[in-house]
Design a protein around this motif. Structure first.
Motif, PDB file in Angstrom:
ATOM      1  N   PHE A  67      -3.831  -1.248  -4.501  1.00  0.00           N
ATOM      2  CA  PHE A  67      -3.045  -0.957  -3.295  1.00  0.00           C
ATOM      3  C   PHE A  67      -3.965  -0.764  -2.088  1.00  0.00           C
ATOM      4  O   PHE A  67      -3.692  -1.281  -0.997  1.00  0.00           O
ATOM      5  CB  PHE A  67      -2.154   0.268  -3.500  1.00  0.00           C
ATOM      6  N   SER A 104      -4.922   6.224  -0.611  1.00  0.00           N
ATOM      7  CA  SER A 104      -4.283   5.729  -1.831  1.00  0.00           C
ATOM      8  C   SER A 104      -4.877   6.496  -3.002  1.00  0.00           C
ATOM      9  O   SER A 104      -6.093   6.537  -3.174  1.00  0.00           O
ATOM     10  CB  SER A 104      -4.576   4.229  -1.969  1.00  0.00           C
ATOM     11  N   GLN A 292       3.803  -4.873  -8.210  1.00  0.00           N
ATOM     12  CA  GLN A 292       3.354  -5.098  -6.828  1.00  0.00           C
ATOM     13  C   GLN A 292       4.481  -4.896  -5.824  1.00  0.00           C
ATOM     14  O   GLN A 292       4.235  -4.752  -4.625  1.00  0.00           O
ATOM     15  CB  GLN A 292       2.785  -6.512  -6.702  1.00  0.00           C
ATOM     16  N   GLN A 295       4.434  -1.711  -3.809  1.00  0.00           N
ATOM     17  CA  GLN A 295       3.240  -1.789  -2.953  1.00  0.00           C
ATOM     18  C   GLN A 295       3.514  -2.649  -1.722  1.00  0.00           C
ATOM     19  O   GLN A 295       3.164  -2.274  -0.596  1.00  0.00           O
ATOM     20  CB  GLN A 295       2.063  -2.420  -3.708  1.00  0.00           C
TER      21      GLN A 295
END
Ligand code: R2B
Ligand code: URA
Length: 309
Positions: A67, A104, A292, A295
């Motif tokens: 990320f 993150s 994903q 994200q």
């Protein structure tokens, strides 16, 4: 705002500062964030972290590194994506990456793991004098009555009895905290999702449990004390109560952010439809692509907030 020394059960009035709700903290000469291998004496936290506006947390260290790299590319930041360093490299409990205004960080699995991490993360943001910070949990979950791959933006985080509350044992007594999340932020994320091709997202309640197997009504653990019919009955009840996905961190995440005056959202992709089964049998590459999705959604949100999308 509320002075940081009060022990009020109410959330602070909305201002931009990060609040800690602990009268003892300010009398510490040094605060060691043990599980991060950081401290107020050994590190200049305002200089290292003072410009953070978006904090994204998720279970796995690898996913949170990916990320950070995604954000680095999307924000077109200087330097090589492969040079992004784990700030918590001195400990293997959690991983932490900072890319521009975005932090993150991994939190491990389950309420106790994310709770330890949030105590230290919120203190870090406080010591660094961050303002206007938003927190996102991006993760995976089991869906209820949804096509696998659907992204659920949490309306309310609820416990295994479908109540929007988190119970914490303190000195042997149970303290109850609200698990309310920011409704406007959830709506804004839903609007963002509509701008991403092939990303199905909904707003729904998220149930948070203390276990992946029996605690989520699975028939495939090492122990199981109920029938298939009882399992389905429970999942149907959850669905009727508004629950659309099940995971293991949302209630304590929502409760701690709420008390500390942090805007927060939970965005989890569903890996399977629990009405159809318990085992996660989807091929690895499909699961990778599913993971994903939250994200991409949060990256798009951040770019819009920064005025670059
Ligand atoms: C989702 O996935 C993990 C269990 O597989 C857990 O951390 C969660 O909330
Ligand atoms: N994470 C969970 O907690 N449950 C699932 O079913 C899938 C991922």
């Amino acid at each position: 705002g509320t002075p940081s020394g009060t022990r009020s059960p109410d959330p602070p009035e909305r201002d931009e500062a990060v609040h800690v709700k602990n009268p003892h903290l300010d009398s510490l000469e040094e605060d060691i964030l043990y599980h991060f291998n950081l401290g107020t004496r050994t590190h200049n936290l305002p200089e290292m972290f003072g410009d953070i506006k978006f904090v994204c947390v998720g279970g796995s260290a690898n996913r949170m590194k990916a990320f950070a790299q995604l954000i680095h590319r999307e924000l077109v930041l200087p330097g090589d994506v492969n040079d992004i360093q784990d700030i918590c490299a001195g400990t293997d409990r959690y991983s932490m990456y900072k890319v521009g205004p975005v932090l993150s960080m991994s939190h491990g699995m389950g309420i106790p793991s994310i709770s330890i991490m949030l105590h230290e993360l919120i203190k870090l943001l406080y010591h660094a004098r961050c303002r206007d910070v938003m927190l996102f949990r991006i993760g995976t979950s089991g869906g209820i009555g949804l096509a696998p791959g659907t992204v659920v933006i949490t309306d309310k985080a609820v416990d295994s009895s479908f109540r929007p509350r988190f119970e914490q044992v303190v000195l042997g007594n149970v303290i109850v905290r609200s698990t309310e999340l920011d409704k406007d932020l959830a709506q804004e994320l839903l609007s963002c999702s509509a701008e991403i091709p092939d990303l199905a997202a909904i707003i729904g309640d998220t149930m948070c449990t203390y276990d992946f197997y029996e605690g989520q009504g699975r028939l495939d653990g090492a122990l199981c004390s109920f029938s298939q019919e009882e399992k389905l009955d429970y999942l149907r009840k959850a669905y009727r109560a508004g629950v659309r996905n099940i995971e293991m961190e949302s209630t304590v995440f929502a409760a701690m952010c709420h008390v500390c005056g942090l805007k927060a959202a939970v965005i989890c992709v569903t890996l399977l439809n629990r009405f159809e089964g318990d085992q996660i049998s989807t091929p690895h590459d499909v699961l990778q692509e599913y993971q994903q999705r939250p994200q991409c959604l949060v990256a798009h949100f951040i770019k819009k907030r920064l005025g670059i999308a």
